[in-house]
Design an enzyme around this catalytic site. Structure first.
Site, PDB file in Angstrom:
ATOM      1  N   ALA A 177       3.133  -3.815   2.140  1.00  0.00           N
ATOM      2  CA  ALA A 177       4.426  -4.484   1.518  1.00  0.00           C
ATOM      3  C   ALA A 177       5.306  -4.915   2.601  1.00  0.00           C
ATOM      4  O   ALA A 177       5.383  -4.208   3.429  1.00  0.00           O
ATOM      5  CB  ALA A 177       4.870  -3.436   0.615  1.00  0.00           C
ATOM      6  N   CYS A 178       6.011  -5.882   2.430  1.00  0.00           N
ATOM      7  CA  CYS A 178       7.093  -6.452   3.400  1.00  0.00           C
ATOM      8  C   CYS A 178       8.081  -6.887   2.700  1.00  0.00           C
ATOM      9  O   CYS A 178       8.230  -6.933   1.417  1.00  0.00           O
ATOM     10  CB  CYS A 178       6.334  -7.424   4.448  1.00  0.00           C
ATOM     11  N   PRO A 179       9.282  -7.026   3.221  1.00  0.00           N
ATOM     12  CA  PRO A 179      10.575  -7.366   2.575  1.00  0.00           C
ATOM     13  C   PRO A 179      10.383  -8.367   1.914  1.00  0.00           C
ATOM     14  O   PRO A 179      11.144  -8.675   0.701  1.00  0.00           O
ATOM     15  CB  PRO A 179      11.451  -7.576   3.918  1.00  0.00           C
TER      16      PRO A 179
END
Length: 142
Positions: free
Chosen positions: A8-10
């Site tokens: 997951a990333c922003p």
């Protein structure tokens, strides 16, 4: 051997999927079955369920944001290996393999050998442990 992961990333676009690919690639390179959940801009994809978490040998979490529904892993915290998005993308193969060795998780690769003269076949499990090679069946490979 079963490796699962969450990435997951922003923004949940490029790095999420690059990291997921890196986990899958690392698992495949050591002969492990795998499943990787992505938590991207369109939500959770390829959701890990209780069975996945229970049978996993290693859980790779690579996230630059809070992992959604993290409570699923409450009873599996000892299996979690946290690694940055950058590290898993650039060096995932080596880092995941080293983590497995550090935890004493044996890396199995299955080779199928067919003996054409007898029409029979044998399956040998080869254990790759650190730098040595051992044959699980006791039959030496020449």
């Amino acid at each position: 051997m079963y490796i699962i992961g969450i990435s997951a990333c922003p923004t949940g676009i490029a790095h999420t999927y690059m990291a997921a690919d890196a986990i899958e690639h690392a698992a495949a390179n050591i002969g492990a079955d795998f499943k990787v959940e992505t938590q991207g801009s369109i939500g959770i994809e390829n959701r890990l369920n209780g069975s996945d978490i229970e049978k996993a040998d290693l859980i790779v979490i690579t996230a630059a944001v809070a992992v959604r529904e993290f409570n699923r892993f409450e009873n599996a915290k000892n299996k979690i290996f946290e690694i940055s998005l950058t590290d898993v993308i650039t060096s995932g193969d080596d880092l995941i393999k080293k983590e497995m060795e550090k935890r004493g998780i044996k890396i199995f690769l299955r080779f199928f050998l067919f003996f054409l003269t007898s029409g029979e076949h044998e399956i040998l499990d080869i254990l790759f442990l650190t730098s040595s090679v051992r044959v699980a069946s006791g039959i030496p490979i020449v």
